[in-house]
Structure formats: C-alpha cells, structure tokens
Scaffold this motif. Structure first.
Motif, mmCIF file in Angstrom:
data_model
loop_
_atom_site.group_PDB
_atom_site.id
_atom_site.type_symbol
_atom_site.label_atom_id
_atom_site.label_comp_id
_atom_site.label_asym_id
_atom_site.label_seq_id
_atom_site.Cartn_x
_atom_site.Cartn_y
_atom_site.Cartn_z
ATOM 1 N N ASP A 144 -28.707 -22.074 46.485
ATOM 2 C CA ASP A 144 -27.574 -22.889 45.998
ATOM 3 C C ASP A 144 -27.206 -22.465 44.589
ATOM 4 O OD1 ASP A 144 -25.762 -25.043 44.651
ATOM 5 O OD2 ASP A 144 -26.956 -26.623 45.796
ATOM 6 N N GLU A 145 -26.166 -21.662 44.621
ATOM 7 C CA GLU A 145 -25.433 -20.881 43.531
ATOM 8 C C GLU A 145 -25.124 -21.742 42.206
ATOM 9 O OE1 GLU A 145 -22.318 -17.473 42.280
ATOM 10 O OE2 GLU A 145 -22.531 -18.027 44.387
ATOM 11 N N ALA A 146 -24.671 -22.817 42.648
ATOM 12 C CA ALA A 146 -24.365 -23.911 41.566
ATOM 13 C C ALA A 146 -25.327 -24.538 41.055
ATOM 14 C CB ALA A 146 -23.208 -25.233 42.402
ATOM 15 N N ALA A 147 -26.500 -24.951 41.640
ATOM 16 C CA ALA A 147 -27.715 -25.247 41.057
ATOM 17 C C ALA A 147 -28.410 -24.392 40.267
ATOM 18 C CB ALA A 147 -28.519 -25.863 42.075
ATOM 19 N N TRP A 148 -28.261 -23.114 40.807
ATOM 20 C CA TRP A 148 -28.908 -22.055 39.934
ATOM 21 C C TRP A 148 -28.163 -21.634 38.634
ATOM 22 C CZ3 TRP A 148 -33.046 -18.918 39.473
ATOM 23 C CH2 TRP A 148 -32.704 -17.594 39.133
ATOM 24 N N LYS A 149 -26.958 -21.734 38.567
ATOM 25 C CA LYS A 149 -25.944 -21.740 37.592
ATOM 26 C C LYS A 149 -26.237 -22.680 36.464
ATOM 27 C CE LYS A 149 -23.532 -18.155 38.150
ATOM 28 N NZ LYS A 149 -23.536 -16.582 37.416
ATOM 29 N N ALA A 150 -26.390 -24.017 36.998
ATOM 30 C CA ALA A 150 -26.739 -25.201 36.056
ATOM 31 C C ALA A 150 -28.228 -24.880 35.440
ATOM 32 C CB ALA A 150 -26.872 -26.496 37.002
ATOM 33 N N LEU A 151 -29.099 -24.639 36.298
ATOM 34 C CA LEU A 151 -30.411 -24.236 35.556
ATOM 35 C C LEU A 151 -30.191 -23.205 34.360
ATOM 36 C CD1 LEU A 151 -32.683 -24.090 38.675
ATOM 37 C CD2 LEU A 151 -32.682 -26.114 36.761
ATOM 38 N N ALA A 152 -29.433 -22.202 34.525
ATOM 39 C CA ALA A 152 -29.066 -21.400 33.425
ATOM 40 C C ALA A 152 -28.284 -21.821 32.436
ATOM 41 C CB ALA A 152 -28.265 -20.097 34.193
ATOM 42 N N GLN A 153 -27.379 -22.585 32.458
ATOM 43 C CA GLN A 153 -26.410 -23.309 31.580
ATOM 44 C C GLN A 153 -27.300 -24.086 30.633
ATOM 45 O OE1 GLN A 153 -23.136 -24.898 33.730
ATOM 46 N NE2 GLN A 153 -22.190 -22.880 34.066
ATOM 47 N N ALA A 154 -28.433 -24.730 31.290
ATOM 48 C CA ALA A 154 -29.395 -25.603 30.621
ATOM 49 C C ALA A 154 -30.196 -24.646 29.864
ATOM 50 C CB ALA A 154 -29.994 -26.673 31.596
ATOM 51 N N GLY A 155 -30.337 -23.558 29.941
ATOM 52 C CA GLY A 155 -31.365 -22.770 29.236
ATOM 53 C C GLY A 155 -32.863 -22.688 30.109
ATOM 54 N N LEU A 156 -32.733 -23.381 31.098
ATOM 55 C CA LEU A 156 -34.254 -23.463 31.779
ATOM 56 C C LEU A 156 -34.563 -21.999 32.188
ATOM 57 C CD1 LEU A 156 -33.821 -26.840 33.564
ATOM 58 C CD2 LEU A 156 -35.314 -26.287 31.696
ATOM 59 N N LEU A 157 -33.778 -21.077 32.643
ATOM 60 C CA LEU A 157 -34.262 -19.769 33.108
ATOM 61 C C LEU A 157 -34.519 -18.909 32.113
ATOM 62 C CD1 LEU A 157 -31.377 -19.052 35.813
ATOM 63 C CD2 LEU A 157 -33.580 -20.242 36.211
ATOM 64 N N GLY A 158 -34.365 -19.295 30.773
ATOM 65 C CA GLY A 158 -34.887 -18.621 29.803
ATOM 66 C C GLY A 158 -35.977 -19.014 29.116
ATOM 67 N N VAL A 159 -36.675 -20.048 29.598
ATOM 68 C CA VAL A 159 -37.683 -20.486 29.000
ATOM 69 C C VAL A 159 -39.095 -19.545 28.713
ATOM 70 C CG1 VAL A 159 -39.570 -22.298 29.268
ATOM 71 C CG2 VAL A 159 -37.183 -22.961 29.511
ATOM 72 N N VAL A 160 -39.233 -18.855 29.954
ATOM 73 C CA VAL A 160 -40.415 -17.934 29.577
ATOM 74 C C VAL A 160 -40.345 -16.495 29.556
ATOM 75 C CG1 VAL A 160 -41.887 -19.522 31.104
ATOM 76 C CG2 VAL A 160 -40.672 -17.645 32.247
ATOM 77 N N LEU A 161 -38.887 -16.241 29.278
ATOM 78 C CA LEU A 161 -38.578 -14.782 28.970
ATOM 79 C C LEU A 161 -38.888 -14.673 27.638
ATOM 80 C CD1 LEU A 161 -34.953 -14.751 30.745
ATOM 81 C CD2 LEU A 161 -37.153 -14.370 31.825
#
Length: 368
Positions: A40-57
C-alpha cells in the motif's frame, strides 16, 4: 527489568497506531487486496511523512538513531493492524545492519528511505534451518562472485538493494548489497499479500564496495540475524493481540441459547489459553529486544525463545481464535483471516517450532 515503554517509545507507539489505524482500516485493506499491488503505497508514504521510517536510521542518514525497542514498537503496530507495507523488510532486514556496519557510501542508501522513496530488503532464509548459510562468495579480481539460493525474500523485485549473507572464501560470513537485476528472481507462494521470492545467485559479480562494512568477520551477519528475528517476533506479537481483540468482541456479542458465547466456561477457558500465549510471547519479545538494545550476550537466546512462541503457541492460539469464530472466521470478508495468515507467515519465516527448539538447545549447550 521494566517492560513499560518510556515517554519517547509511547509517543512512537501512539503515532504508529494513529497512522496505521487510518491507513490500514478494514475498507482500505479490502481495496488494497483487490488492487494486486505489492504494498500500500499511500500507507507507506504516510509512515514516512510521520517520521516513523526514520526512527531507527542513523542520524547521518536523516534518522533518529533509535534502537531495537523502538523498532519493535513500530513493527508490533504493523502486525496489530496487518498493514501491507514493507517496514519489516526495509528496516529490520536492511536498514538496521546497514546503519550498524555500513560504510559512508552504503549508509547513503538509507536517506531516501526516510521519505518512503525506496525499499530495501534482506535474504534471511535459505533451504534448511533458519539462519543457515550455504551461499558462497569468492574473490575475483577487485570484486567477488556470489553463488547460492535464498528463499522467502520479501519485496525482492521492488527493492533497490537486497542484503545477502554468504560465506566468503578464506574469511567468514559477510553480507553483500546486491542489486535485484543482477539475480534471478522467481515468485514464491505467500500466505499474505506480501510478495515473496526465490533469489538465485548464479555467478553474480559484485564490486568490493558491495560487502557491508568491507569485512566478512560475521559481525554484520550477527546484527542481520538478530534484527530479522526481533522484527518477526514483534510483528507476531501484534498479530496475536489483534486476533485476540477480534475474538473477545465476537464471543462477547455473539449469542447461542440466549447467552453470549463468552458466558460459556469452555469458551472462557479457550480465550484464556489465547491470552496466555500472547502474554508469553510479549514477555519474550520485550525482554529480547531490551537485551539486544543493551548489547547483552543472552539477547539471542531470549529472541529464540520468542521465536519458538511465535511458531508454536501463538499459531495454535490463532487456530483457537478461528475455532471460536465458527464459520465466519474463515470468511475473507471478515478480518480474522488476515491475522491467521500473518501469524503463519511469521512462523514460516522464523523456521518453525522444531527448528527454533533445536536452535535454543544449541545456544544452551554453548553455555554449558
């Protein structure tokens, strides 16, 4: 040992729950499953916009530089909402080992991940026991030639890089960053909507810069393996919680002989068994990721205990949830089937109950 989340972790949990509660609502999941899309690309982008994909980076890649506990918090919410997004593949299987061991050039691959502009993945499984490595690499001039087969690789076609652990001739185990176009990728059956692939490395040549951290000393593989298991058991923990909540609500409202199902002693006992399986997994997951964050030597043992619980008691508990729902539990218009499929999927990825017991026995024997 304190199993309560700290303030930052609670905020991450609340943020992930809010985003996925909207993006992975029942009607959204139904629409996605009809689309045929890999995620789900929209959900994936939403997680990115919320900063959640960068939490452990790492911070130099634009992330927050947090660790295993925070990753488990996010992945548990992914499992709880059975959200079809490549968070496990991109973070647990790829970003964590790259962030911990990668060179500056390799770590630069993580920056687009914070924006949801790329997907990464890792090849954790081969034919045989979980964590077994038969794939090889040999020196060839200034690079390496890779041979072997990896199985059940999520999002292999969609990823920009696949992390591939191999045994390096004359050295130890190394992890290579391989471009999907260089390998032969064949689709494999999946219990969920997540695409899985067989990745064949038939004389694939890579440059020296593809070796993660530039070393084949087993350190990157240790991080990869532990992160793969920690991520999968965290998802399983969310999955069984979601299934239990559905089952509790169903037995509370469904009536038989003018009584709610939950009022029957046999039903109460079975629901209790599901709860016990869930709590046993929860304890093992949180203790395992906490010890992993501390760099403790027993982290792998605890994660293996969690993996066994995910493969056996939790899968059996999911069967109980199906049983207590009767026929509706098998209906694809009712959400329980997703939790059942995801639970089985995690169990397969982790290698199964007998494999995890063998692994636990081997770890205990090393300490004797």
């Amino acid at each position: 040992m304190d199993f309560n989340l700290d303030e930052t972790q609670q905020e991450i949990k609340g943020l992930a729950a809010g985003v996925l509660g909207r993006e992975a609502a029942q009607e959204r999941l139904e629409a996605f499953e009809k689309s045929g899309a890999p995620y789900d690309e929209a959900a994936w982008k939403a997680l990115a916009q919320a900063g959640l994909l960068g939490v452990v980076l790492p911070e130099d890649a634009g992330g927050a530089g947090l660790g295993p506990v925070e990753l488990a918090v996010i992945l548990r919410e992914v499992g709880l909402h059975v959200a079809p997004v490549p968070v496990y593949a991109s973070l647990a299987l790829a970003a964590v080992p790259i962030g911990a061991h990668g060179t500056a050039e390799q770590r630069a691959l993580l920056a687009p991940l914070t924006e949801g502009a790329t997907i990464l993945t890792g090849a954790y499984r081969e034919v045989g026991p979980a964590g077994a490595i038969a794939a090889t690499a040999r020196r060839d001039g200034d690079g390496y030639v890779l041979d072997g087969v990896k199985t059940f690789v999520p999002y292999a076609r969609e990823a920009s890089r696949i992390l591939v652990p191999v045994r390096v001739e004359g050295a130890g185990v190394g992890v290579f960053l391989v471009e999907p176009a260089a390998a032969t990728i064949t689709a494999q059956p999946s219990a969920t909507s997540e695409p899985l692939s067989r990745v064949a490395l038939d004389g694939v040549r890579v440059g020296a810069g593809a070796l993660l951290g530039g070393a084949a000393d087993g350190a990157a593989w240790d991080t990869f393996r532990r992160s793969a298991v920690a991520g999968a058991v965290a998802i399983s923990s969310g999955v069984i919680e979601g299934a239990l909540e559905l089952t509790k609500e169903y037995t509370r409202t469904r009536e038989q002989f003018d009584r709610a199902l939950a009022q029957f002693q046999a039903v109460t006992m079975q629901i209790s068994d599901v709860y016990i399986a869930k709590r046993a997994l929860d304890v093992a997951v949180w203790s395992g990721v906490w010890r992993l964050a501390q760099g403790a030597g027993d982290a792998e043992e605890l994660l293996t205990i969690a993996a066994y619980n995910a493969c056996d008691p939790v899968v059996k508990a999911l069967y109980t949830c199906q049983h207590l729902h009767g026929g509706i539990g098998l209906d694809v218009t009712y959400p329980l089937h997703r939790y059942f499929a995801w639970g089985k999927h995690c169990g397969h990825l982790l290698g199964g109950a007998e494999d995890r017991l063998d692994a636990l026995g081997a770890l205990i024997a090393q300490e004797a």
